[in-house]
Scaffold this motif. Structure first.
Motif, PDB file in Angstrom:
ATOM      1  N   ALA A  94       1.365 -17.631   7.929  1.00  0.00           N
ATOM      2  CA  ALA A  94       0.860 -16.574   8.398  1.00  0.00           C
ATOM      3  C   ALA A  94       1.439 -14.969   7.906  1.00  0.00           C
ATOM      4  N   GLU A  95       2.705 -15.269   7.576  1.00  0.00           N
ATOM      5  CA  GLU A  95       3.365 -14.204   6.865  1.00  0.00           C
ATOM      6  C   GLU A  95       2.897 -13.604   5.608  1.00  0.00           C
ATOM      7  N   ARG A  96       2.094 -14.622   4.992  1.00  0.00           N
ATOM      8  CA  ARG A  96       1.524 -14.243   3.467  1.00  0.00           C
ATOM      9  C   ARG A  96       0.028 -13.588   3.748  1.00  0.00           C
ATOM     10  N   VAL A  97      -0.158 -13.443   5.008  1.00  0.00           N
ATOM     11  CA  VAL A  97      -1.664 -13.077   4.938  1.00  0.00           C
ATOM     12  C   VAL A  97      -1.936 -11.668   4.770  1.00  0.00           C
ATOM     13  N   PRO A  98      -0.916 -10.540   5.078  1.00  0.00           N
ATOM     14  CA  PRO A  98      -1.173  -9.411   4.845  1.00  0.00           C
ATOM     15  C   PRO A  98      -1.294  -9.005   3.460  1.00  0.00           C
ATOM     16  N   ILE A  99      -0.239  -9.679   2.644  1.00  0.00           N
ATOM     17  CA  ILE A  99      -0.242  -9.440   1.273  1.00  0.00           C
ATOM     18  C   ILE A  99      -1.508 -10.145   0.417  1.00  0.00           C
ATOM     19  N   ILE A 100      -1.859 -11.166   0.872  1.00  0.00           N
ATOM     20  CA  ILE A 100      -3.052 -11.677   0.238  1.00  0.00           C
ATOM     21  C   ILE A 100      -4.407 -10.945   0.581  1.00  0.00           C
ATOM     22  N   ALA A 101      -4.464 -10.531   2.019  1.00  0.00           N
ATOM     23  CA  ALA A 101      -5.749  -9.831   2.383  1.00  0.00           C
ATOM     24  C   ALA A 101      -5.398  -8.436   1.753  1.00  0.00           C
ATOM     25  N   GLY A 102      -4.391  -7.794   1.510  1.00  0.00           N
ATOM     26  CA  GLY A 102      -4.373  -6.412   1.115  1.00  0.00           C
ATOM     27  C   GLY A 102      -4.600  -6.737  -0.493  1.00  0.00           C
ATOM     28  N   LEU A 103      -4.335  -7.657  -1.137  1.00  0.00           N
ATOM     29  CA  LEU A 103      -4.692  -7.666  -2.601  1.00  0.00           C
ATOM     30  C   LEU A 103      -6.156  -7.901  -2.775  1.00  0.00           C
ATOM     31  N   ASP A 104      -6.773  -8.831  -1.855  1.00  0.00           N
ATOM     32  CA  ASP A 104      -8.204  -8.861  -1.807  1.00  0.00           C
ATOM     33  C   ASP A 104      -8.831  -7.483  -1.341  1.00  0.00           C
ATOM     34  N   GLN A 137      -6.615   3.307   3.950  1.00  0.00           N
ATOM     35  CA  GLN A 137      -7.994   3.527   3.557  1.00  0.00           C
ATOM     36  C   GLN A 137      -8.695   2.442   3.088  1.00  0.00           C
ATOM     37  N   VAL A 138      -8.075   1.229   2.887  1.00  0.00           N
ATOM     38  CA  VAL A 138      -8.489  -0.144   2.825  1.00  0.00           C
ATOM     39  C   VAL A 138      -8.221  -1.039   3.871  1.00  0.00           C
ATOM     40  N   THR A 139      -8.941  -2.055   4.146  1.00  0.00           N
ATOM     41  CA  THR A 139      -8.656  -2.908   5.360  1.00  0.00           C
ATOM     42  C   THR A 139      -7.269  -3.723   5.215  1.00  0.00           C
ATOM     43  N   GLY A 140      -6.380  -3.339   6.261  1.00  0.00           N
ATOM     44  CA  GLY A 140      -5.016  -3.733   6.017  1.00  0.00           C
ATOM     45  C   GLY A 140      -4.127  -3.183   5.112  1.00  0.00           C
ATOM     46  N   GLY A 141      -4.646  -1.970   4.876  1.00  0.00           N
ATOM     47  CA  GLY A 141      -3.941  -1.479   3.488  1.00  0.00           C
ATOM     48  C   GLY A 141      -2.252  -1.017   3.949  1.00  0.00           C
ATOM     49  N   LYS A 142      -2.191  -0.245   5.074  1.00  0.00           N
ATOM     50  CA  LYS A 142      -0.720  -0.063   5.520  1.00  0.00           C
ATOM     51  C   LYS A 142       0.032  -1.222   5.590  1.00  0.00           C
ATOM     52  N   THR A 143      -0.278  -2.089   6.421  1.00  0.00           N
ATOM     53  CA  THR A 143       0.514  -3.405   6.520  1.00  0.00           C
ATOM     54  C   THR A 143       0.822  -3.748   4.978  1.00  0.00           C
ATOM     55  N   PHE A 144      -0.320  -4.078   4.331  1.00  0.00           N
ATOM     56  CA  PHE A 144      -0.029  -4.550   2.902  1.00  0.00           C
ATOM     57  C   PHE A 144       0.914  -3.698   2.115  1.00  0.00           C
ATOM     58  N   PHE A 145       0.612  -2.604   2.085  1.00  0.00           N
ATOM     59  CA  PHE A 145       1.566  -1.531   1.170  1.00  0.00           C
ATOM     60  C   PHE A 145       2.958  -1.760   1.601  1.00  0.00           C
ATOM     61  N   GLU A 146       3.363  -1.704   2.926  1.00  0.00           N
ATOM     62  CA  GLU A 146       4.901  -1.540   3.408  1.00  0.00           C
ATOM     63  C   GLU A 146       5.568  -2.715   2.984  1.00  0.00           C
ATOM     64  N   ALA A 147       4.718  -4.047   3.080  1.00  0.00           N
ATOM     65  CA  ALA A 147       5.566  -5.198   2.905  1.00  0.00           C
ATOM     66  C   ALA A 147       5.635  -5.360   1.196  1.00  0.00           C
ATOM     67  N   PHE A 148       4.628  -4.972   0.596  1.00  0.00           N
ATOM     68  CA  PHE A 148       4.479  -5.236  -0.939  1.00  0.00           C
ATOM     69  C   PHE A 148       5.525  -4.347  -1.517  1.00  0.00           C
ATOM     70  N   ARG A 149       5.726  -3.016  -1.181  1.00  0.00           N
ATOM     71  CA  ARG A 149       6.524  -2.122  -1.557  1.00  0.00           C
ATOM     72  C   ARG A 149       7.847  -2.528  -1.445  1.00  0.00           C
ATOM     73  N   GLN A 150       8.346  -3.314  -0.169  1.00  0.00           N
ATOM     74  CA  GLN A 150       9.666  -3.849  -0.023  1.00  0.00           C
ATOM     75  C   GLN A 150       9.784  -5.116  -0.730  1.00  0.00           C
ATOM     76  N   LEU A 151       8.866  -5.970  -1.221  1.00  0.00           N
ATOM     77  CA  LEU A 151       9.200  -7.008  -2.008  1.00  0.00           C
ATOM     78  C   LEU A 151       9.185  -6.726  -3.590  1.00  0.00           C
ATOM     79  N   VAL A 152       8.483  -5.637  -3.984  1.00  0.00           N
ATOM     80  CA  VAL A 152       8.821  -5.165  -5.268  1.00  0.00           C
ATOM     81  C   VAL A 152      10.194  -4.433  -5.501  1.00  0.00           C
ATOM     82  N   ILE A 153      10.810  -3.635  -4.548  1.00  0.00           N
ATOM     83  CA  ILE A 153      11.985  -3.113  -4.534  1.00  0.00           C
ATOM     84  C   ILE A 153      12.959  -4.034  -4.557  1.00  0.00           C
ATOM     85  N   ALA A 154      12.885  -4.815  -3.539  1.00  0.00           N
ATOM     86  CA  ALA A 154      13.969  -6.070  -3.269  1.00  0.00           C
ATOM     87  C   ALA A 154      14.047  -6.681  -4.612  1.00  0.00           C
ATOM     88  N   GLY A 155      12.839  -7.249  -5.287  1.00  0.00           N
ATOM     89  CA  GLY A 155      12.744  -7.952  -6.429  1.00  0.00           C
ATOM     90  C   GLY A 155      13.356  -7.245  -7.684  1.00  0.00           C
TER      91      GLY A 155
END
Length: 191
Positions: A94-104, A137-155
């Motif tokens: 379930a925690e992967r959903v925002p990333i996968i849905a955001g990419l889609d 401005q895309v479905t689930g965009g803000k949730t995706f962006f915050e999580a994705f940005r954290q993943l990129v910076i941490a990585g």
């Protein structure tokens, strides 16, 4: 020598309480998903998290978050592999959903706006897609962006490149000089 988990704990402190759950788990803030727990950076992911198109989009977008400049960017630092490994081995489905849905959602916007996949869009178009996500401005965009940005910076900042080329690792920093001119500071040091 600093290891990735120790560095990740430092990155986790930087993000504070709004830390994406798999990052917090990998940093040791909460219990792991599986036992025994795989090392964060060792081996391939235990499951494929992304489709080839999602993986290509995630790779391209990670490079836009931390692009190659005078230092290597996210791709050179292995951030895309880190993201998939972290999501495969340290997150619940379930925690992967925002990333996968955001990419889609970003892929759909790219096809609608530019008629090319996210991975084949120009850097300016990819920046516009990320900005649209950030501004929700895309479905689930803000949730995706915050999580994705954290993943990129941490990585990035827990990779060897992030710790040794973007920053400079000094296990024992030199003496304190309160009058050191700021104009002579070349790198930010991590310890």
């Amino acid at each position: 020598m600093i290891d990735r988990r120790t560095a990740l704990a430092g990155v986790a402190a930087m993000f504070g309480t709004a830390l994406y759950a798999p990052l917090a788990r990998a940093a040791g803030a909460s219990g792991p998903v599986t036992t025994p727990v795989p090392a964060i950076s060792e081996g391939p992911p235990s499951v494929a998290v992304f489709t080839p198109a999602q993986r290509a989009a995630m790779t391209a977008l990670s490079e836009r978050v931390l692009p190659t400049t005078d230092t290597p960017g996210a791709i050179a630092a292995g951030v895309p592999q880190y993201i998939e490994k972290l999501l495969a081995d340290w997150s619940y489905p379930a925690e992967r959903v925002p990333i996968i849905a955001g990419l889609d959602a970003i892929e759909a916007k790219s096809m609608a706006d530019y008629r090319v996949s996210t991975a084949k869009a120009t850097p300016a178009q990819q920046d516009a897609l990320l900005t649209a996500a950030m501004n929700d401005q895309v479905t689930g965009g803000k949730t995706f962006f915050e999580a994705f940005r954290q993943l990129v910076i941490a990585g990035y900042y827990t990779s060897e490149i992030g710790m040794t080329q973007e920053r400079e690792y000094l296990p024992v920093p030199g003496e304190y000089d309160g009058a050191f001119p700021y104009s002579k500071v070349n790198k930010v040091y991590s310890a």
